[in-house]
Design a protein around this motif. Structure first.
Motif, short mmCIF file in Angstrom:
data_model
loop_
_atom_site.label_atom_id
_atom_site.label_comp_id
_atom_site.label_asym_id
_atom_site.label_seq_id
_atom_site.Cartn_x
_atom_site.Cartn_y
_atom_site.Cartn_z
N GLN A 1 16.50 3.42 1.28
CA GLN A 1 16.37 2.84 2.64
C GLN A 1 17.62 3.13 3.47
O GLN A 1 17.52 3.38 4.67
CB GLN A 1 16.13 1.33 2.58
N ARG A 2 18.78 3.10 2.82
CA ARG A 2 20.03 3.39 3.54
C ARG A 2 20.07 4.84 3.99
O ARG A 2 20.41 5.17 5.11
CB ARG A 2 21.22 3.15 2.61
N GLU A 3 19.69 5.74 3.06
CA GLU A 3 19.81 7.18 3.33
C GLU A 3 18.68 7.68 4.23
O GLU A 3 18.87 8.63 5.00
CB GLU A 3 19.79 7.96 2.01
N MET A 4 17.50 7.09 4.11
CA MET A 4 16.33 7.55 4.87
C MET A 4 15.55 6.35 5.37
O MET A 4 14.50 5.99 4.80
CB MET A 4 15.42 8.37 3.96
N PRO A 5 16.03 5.71 6.42
CA PRO A 5 15.40 4.47 6.86
C PRO A 5 13.89 4.65 7.08
O PRO A 5 13.46 5.66 7.63
CB PRO A 5 16.12 4.19 8.18
N GLY A 6 13.14 3.67 6.58
CA GLY A 6 11.69 3.67 6.82
C GLY A 6 10.87 4.32 5.72
O GLY A 6 9.63 4.23 5.75
N VAL A 7 11.50 5.01 4.73
CA VAL A 7 10.68 5.62 3.68
C VAL A 7 9.90 4.53 2.96
O VAL A 7 10.36 3.39 2.85
CB VAL A 7 11.49 6.43 2.62
N ARG A 8 8.71 4.92 2.48
CA ARG A 8 7.84 3.92 1.84
C ARG A 8 7.71 4.24 0.35
O ARG A 8 7.45 5.40 -0.01
CB ARG A 8 6.49 3.91 2.55
N LEU A 9 7.90 3.23 -0.50
CA LEU A 9 7.93 3.47 -1.95
C LEU A 9 6.61 3.07 -2.59
O LEU A 9 6.20 1.91 -2.51
CB LEU A 9 9.07 2.66 -2.57
N VAL A 10 5.98 4.06 -3.20
CA VAL A 10 4.74 3.80 -3.93
C VAL A 10 5.13 3.69 -5.40
O VAL A 10 5.19 4.68 -6.12
CB VAL A 10 3.72 4.93 -3.71
N ASN A 11 5.46 2.47 -5.81
CA ASN A 11 6.03 2.26 -7.14
C ASN A 11 4.98 1.58 -8.03
O ASN A 11 4.52 0.49 -7.76
CB ASN A 11 7.28 1.37 -7.01
N PHE A 12 4.63 2.28 -9.11
CA PHE A 12 3.66 1.72 -10.06
C PHE A 12 3.86 2.43 -11.39
O PHE A 12 4.56 3.45 -11.44
CB PHE A 12 2.21 1.92 -9.57
N SER B 1 2.45 -11.13 -3.03
CA SER B 1 3.39 -10.88 -4.14
C SER B 1 3.95 -9.48 -4.06
O SER B 1 3.22 -8.53 -3.76
CB SER B 1 2.64 -10.99 -5.47
N PRO B 2 5.23 -9.32 -4.40
CA PRO B 2 5.81 -7.97 -4.36
C PRO B 2 5.24 -7.06 -5.44
O PRO B 2 5.20 -5.84 -5.27
CB PRO B 2 7.31 -8.21 -4.58
N TYR B 3 4.81 -7.66 -6.55
CA TYR B 3 4.24 -6.85 -7.64
C TYR B 3 3.07 -7.58 -8.27
O TYR B 3 3.04 -8.81 -8.32
CB TYR B 3 5.28 -6.60 -8.75
N CYS B 4 2.10 -6.80 -8.78
CA CYS B 4 1.05 -7.34 -9.64
C CYS B 4 1.11 -6.60 -10.97
O CYS B 4 1.60 -5.47 -11.05
CB CYS B 4 -0.34 -7.15 -9.02
N VAL B 5 0.58 -7.25 -12.00
CA VAL B 5 0.61 -6.68 -13.35
C VAL B 5 -0.81 -6.69 -13.91
O VAL B 5 -1.56 -7.65 -13.71
CB VAL B 5 1.56 -7.52 -14.24
N LEU B 6 -1.17 -5.62 -14.62
CA LEU B 6 -2.45 -5.54 -15.30
C LEU B 6 -2.17 -5.58 -16.79
O LEU B 6 -1.39 -4.78 -17.30
CB LEU B 6 -3.13 -4.21 -14.92
N LEU B 7 -2.78 -6.55 -17.49
CA LEU B 7 -2.54 -6.68 -18.93
C LEU B 7 -3.85 -6.47 -19.67
O LEU B 7 -4.91 -6.91 -19.20
CB LEU B 7 -2.06 -8.08 -19.30
N GLY C 1 -2.07 -2.87 -23.17
CA GLY C 1 -1.82 -2.29 -21.85
C GLY C 1 -0.96 -3.23 -21.03
O GLY C 1 -1.16 -4.46 -21.08
N PHE C 2 0.01 -2.68 -20.31
CA PHE C 2 0.83 -3.53 -19.42
C PHE C 2 1.31 -2.64 -18.28
O PHE C 2 2.26 -1.90 -18.40
CB PHE C 2 2.02 -4.12 -20.19
N GLU C 3 0.59 -2.70 -17.15
CA GLU C 3 0.87 -1.84 -16.01
C GLU C 3 1.44 -2.66 -14.86
O GLU C 3 1.02 -3.81 -14.65
CB GLU C 3 -0.44 -1.20 -15.52
N VAL C 4 2.35 -2.08 -14.10
CA VAL C 4 2.88 -2.78 -12.94
C VAL C 4 2.49 -2.01 -11.68
O VAL C 4 2.38 -0.78 -11.71
CB VAL C 4 4.42 -2.94 -13.05
N MET C 5 2.26 -2.73 -10.57
CA MET C 5 1.86 -2.08 -9.33
C MET C 5 2.57 -2.77 -8.17
O MET C 5 2.45 -3.99 -8.00
CB MET C 5 0.34 -2.21 -9.14
N GLY C 6 3.30 -2.00 -7.38
CA GLY C 6 4.01 -2.56 -6.23
C GLY C 6 3.05 -2.91 -5.10
O GLY C 6 1.94 -2.36 -5.00
#
Ligand SMILES: Cc1cc2nc3c(=O)[nH]c(=O)nc-3n(C[C@H](O)[C@H](O)[C@H](O)COP(=O)(O)OP(=O)(O)OC[C@H]3O[C@@H](n4cnc5c(N)ncnc54)[C@H](O)[C@@H]3O)c2cc1C
Length: 476
Positions: free
Chosen positions: A371-382, A281-287, A254-259
């Motif tokens: 961010q350029r096109e839609m200032p302030g949008v929030r990214l839920v990246n994982f 940290s900008p990202y954490c990882v689950l191994l 398993g190798f997961e990334v979470m923003g």
């Protein structure tokens, strides 16, 4: 016509297994509403066969009436593929009564189950026999093996064991003409022509109905350890993945990334879960490290890996779970991200894949573009970084009306993200499928020759176009 069809369906499966709106006591909403609440349809009937022969009789009755069929398992799909449209003319074919474990062949390392078996029950049946069935996803308490195969589901163990496709050796399928194909082979080698099994896997109910499957089993690991690491950049996360492959080999399961923003949502909405190491940290990882020898062996290898990663600056801090309960707690945090995101409000979901090596550049470019096109949008990246699969979700700016944002901006956000995915040679659907949510996008992002071949296959196997119409392929 529908009166005749309903009579034929009752004849096929027994009156109690045909549910319609004519019965005031029947509530069909569980079969008509999709999991994400994106679409609610209306069925002519929900039919619940108990055997492949009954499925075949239902399909023949629908084919004779020219009525389309929507196969349904656990109805946990995320792309609106398993619910009827709003016309009130489609039959929902629910497989959930077909939930028997038919056979376990320990020497052949196979398990044969009916399509309606809930994934968790399949895992438990395997474990009871002393084996591992590795397909694993957060919906496993509700999704069915038929749905998993029909969507070629992924989940958290793909980098070691592959998608549902790689875990399946044989299928039993009812064709769109109502014939039963007995393809429950337990063979690992069989080069006798076209691979029909692979056609039905991932076809999302558009070619036929999967009624049973023969699945691969693996030895249970002697030990399984989980670590949580804070990484300074996404580039470092990718480098850590390479290091983990080298140190752990096939033990890396398993190798997961979470923003950081995704973990912040879990911290905000489920504070009892105590998310570690996320604030700096900008990202954490689950191994996850699965070991065939012993816990000591696993721990020694894991610690060596993390020491090297700390020395190389790929990891700024890390914890290794001391017990099974702690490991489950770490996985629970990862699996709570979609729920925390739902608590935060409606959002625009993407399930994309990019070659692992290009993920950092993709995220840097696409984060900046949004961010350029839609200032302030929030990214839920994982997501499943080990498979190059990100859930790159976009949440409205803080304080904005989330429903309005979804209604007004979804098409634009999708266009920006999908175009970026194409520039990076990725896929707009990594593991969830196409369903009806992405069907209209496919012609823009799929190779034209491939699309033409897919249409030919559909025409050959389902010339009447009764199997789950409007899903995967839309009319040219
Ligand atoms: C909380 C949550 C987490 C999830 N995590 C993941 C994940 O990590 N990875 C992943 O890949 N997916 C994930 N999913 C999506 C979903 O669980 C999978 O797509 C799953 O495989 C669907 O199984 P199901 O039985 O619910 O199928 P359904 O939703 O009922 O159906 C899905 C599709 O398959 C077709 N179908 C269903 N059964 C059959 C059959 N027997 N024969 C032919 N066609 C059939 C339907 O027509 C439909 O097109 C998640 C969903 C949720 C809600």
């Amino acid at each position: 016509m529908s009166t005749l069809l309903l009579a034929a369906l009752r004849e096929a499966v027994g009156p109690a297994q045909v549910l319609t709106h004519d019965d005031p006591a029947a509530d069909l909403s569980a079969w008509e509403q999709d999991w994400r609440q994106r679409a609610r349809g209306r069925a002519l009937a929900v039919v619940r066969p108990g055997s492949a022969a009954e499925v075949a009789a239902v399909v023949r009755a629908c084919a004779a009436a020219g009525t389309s069929i929507v196969p349904q398992g656990g109805n946990t799909g995320l792309v609106v593929g398993s619910v009827p449209d709003v016309t009130g003319t489609q039959v929902v074919l629910s497989l959930t009564r077909m939930n028997a474990v038919r056979a376990i062949d320990a020497a052949n390392l196979t398990l044969t189950v009916e399509a309606g078996c809930v994934l968790q029950n399949v895992q438990e049946a395997a474990e009871k026999a002393g084996f591992l069935f590795p397909l694993s996803l957060a919906a496993q308490g509700s999704c069915t093996i038929g749905g998993n195969l029909a969507t070629n589901a992924g989940g958290t163990q793909v980098l070691r064991y592959g998608n549902a496709r790689e875990l399946c050796l044989g299928l039993e399928v009812v064709t769109a003409q109502g014939e039963v194909w007995h393809g429950l082979s337990g063979l690992r080698k069989d080069n006798t022509g076209y691979d029909l099994r692979d056609l039905f896997i991932g076809s999302e109910g558009t070619l036929g109905v999967i009624t049973a499957a023969t699945l691969k089993l693996y030895p249970l690991p002697a030990a399984q350890l989980t670590a949580w690491a804070a990484v300074p950049t996404l580039e470092a996360a990718v480098a850590l993945l390479g290091l983990a492959h080298r140190h752990l080999g096939a033990g890396l399961t398993g190798f997961e990334v979470m923003g950081q923003f995704a973990l912040g949502l879990v911290d905000r909405h489920f504070s009892a879960l105590r998310v570690p190491l996320w604030q700096d940290s900008p990202y954490c990882v689950l191994l996850e490290n699965s070991d065939s020898e012993s816990e000591e062996h696993a721990r020694a290898r894991f610690e060596r890996l993390l020491e090297t990663a700390l020395e190389d600056g790929l990891v700024s801090d890390a914890v290794v779970a001391e017990s099974l309960a702690q490991a489950r707690g770490l996985w629970h945090i990862r699996e709570s991200i979609p729920l925390a995101q739902a608590e935060e409000g409606l959002n625009i979901k993407h399930d994309i894949s990019i070659p692992v090596s290009r993920i950092p550049a993709f995220c840097n470019d696409t984060d900046a573009l949004l961010q350029r096109e839609m200032p302030g949008v929030r990214l839920v990246n994982f997501g499943h970084l080990g498979d190059g699969n990100l859930h790159y979700n976009v949440q409205a700016p803080a304080g904005a009306d989330a429903k309005k944002f979804l209604n007004e901006q979804e098409a634009r956000v999708n266009a920006l993200v999908f175009d970026a995915v194409a520039r990076y040679d990725g896929s707009i659907s990594a593991e969830h499928g196409v369903g009806s949510l992405k069907a209209a996008h496919l012609p823009h992002f799929k190779d034209a020759v491939a699309l033409g071949l897919m249409r030919s296959v559909k025409q050959a196997l389902d010339p009447q176009q009764i199997m789950n119409p409007g899903r995967v392929l839309v009319s040219p």
